[in-house]
Design a protein around this motif. Structure first.
Motif, PDB file in Angstrom:
ATOM      1  N   VAL A  29       0.836  -1.204   0.000  1.00 39.71           N
ATOM      2  CA  VAL A  29       0.000   0.000   0.000  1.00 39.71           C
ATOM      3  C   VAL A  29       0.871   1.254   0.000  1.00 39.71           C
ATOM      4  O   VAL A  29       0.637   2.192  -0.774  1.00 39.71           O
ATOM      5  CB  VAL A  29      -0.973  -0.003   1.206  1.00 39.71           C
ATOM      6  N   LEU A  30       1.896   1.289   0.840  1.00 43.90           N
ATOM      7  CA  LEU A  30       2.788   2.447   0.880  1.00 43.90           C
ATOM      8  C   LEU A  30       3.562   2.615  -0.421  1.00 43.90           C
ATOM      9  O   LEU A  30       3.768   3.738  -0.883  1.00 43.90           O
ATOM     10  CB  LEU A  30       3.755   2.333   2.058  1.00 43.90           C
ATOM     11  N   ALA A  31       3.972   1.515  -1.029  1.00 48.07           N
ATOM     12  CA  ALA A  31       4.689   1.594  -2.305  1.00 48.07           C
ATOM     13  C   ALA A  31       3.785   2.155  -3.398  1.00 48.07           C
ATOM     14  O   ALA A  31       4.204   3.008  -4.191  1.00 48.07           O
ATOM     15  CB  ALA A  31       5.219   0.215  -2.697  1.00 48.07           C
ATOM     16  N   VAL A  32       2.549   1.696  -3.452  1.00 49.14           N
ATOM     17  CA  VAL A  32       1.607   2.199  -4.448  1.00 49.14           C
ATOM     18  C   VAL A  32       1.338   3.688  -4.217  1.00 49.14           C
ATOM     19  O   VAL A  32       1.307   4.480  -5.178  1.00 49.14           O
ATOM     20  CB  VAL A  32       0.295   1.372  -4.421  1.00 49.14           C
ATOM     21  N   LEU A  33       1.149   4.090  -2.967  1.00 50.48           N
ATOM     22  CA  LEU A  33       0.939   5.508  -2.663  1.00 50.48           C
ATOM     23  C   LEU A  33       2.147   6.343  -3.068  1.00 50.48           C
ATOM     24  O   LEU A  33       2.000   7.438  -3.626  1.00 50.48           O
ATOM     25  CB  LEU A  33       0.644   5.698  -1.180  1.00 50.48           C
ATOM     26  N   MET A  34       3.349   5.844  -2.813  1.00 50.80           N
ATOM     27  CA  MET A  34       4.550   6.587  -3.174  1.00 50.80           C
ATOM     28  C   MET A  34       4.657   6.730  -4.690  1.00 50.80           C
ATOM     29  O   MET A  34       4.993   7.806  -5.183  1.00 50.80           O
ATOM     30  CB  MET A  34       5.786   5.890  -2.600  1.00 50.80           C
ATOM     31  N   VAL A  35       4.379   5.674  -5.424  1.00 51.83           N
ATOM     32  CA  VAL A  35       4.411   5.753  -6.890  1.00 51.83           C
ATOM     33  C   VAL A  35       3.394   6.785  -7.377  1.00 51.83           C
ATOM     34  O   VAL A  35       3.690   7.601  -8.262  1.00 51.83           O
ATOM     35  CB  VAL A  35       4.140   4.363  -7.518  1.00 51.83           C
TER      36      VAL A  35
END
Length: 90
Positions: A29-35
């Motif tokens: 979830v954090l990786a998707v938000l960062m992208v």
């Protein structure tokens, strides 16, 4: 009627498995938000660094800051442990 019993080790293993899955989900979830945030902030920005000005995209700047924070977060516990060891030794 039969009763189902579970030992505390089985319950502990299930809890650990749930935590591992929760960490993976949180990471994704954090990786998707960062992208998504980087993609939205791809415009050029001039950033003063020490005695010079660097021109780069805001998204790239965010990725560099994220990477630096990750590296420092991984190194900090090791440095603190070695510092505590030197203080505790006679």
């Amino acid at each position: 009627m039969g009763t189902v019993t579970s030992s505390s080790s089985e319950t502990g293993q299930g809890l650990q498995r749930g935590r591992k899955i929760g960490r993976k989900v949180a990471f994704v979830v954090l990786a998707v938000l960062m992208v998504f945030v980087v993609w939205q902030n791809w415009g050029q920005v001039e950033t003063p660094v020490l005695f010079m000005t660097v021109s780069m995209s805001r998204g790239l700047l965010m990725l560099l800051i994220l990477a630096a924070g990750f590296v420092l977060g991984q190194l900090a516990p090791q440095v603190l442990k070695s510092h505590e060891a030197t203080i505790d030794s006679p």
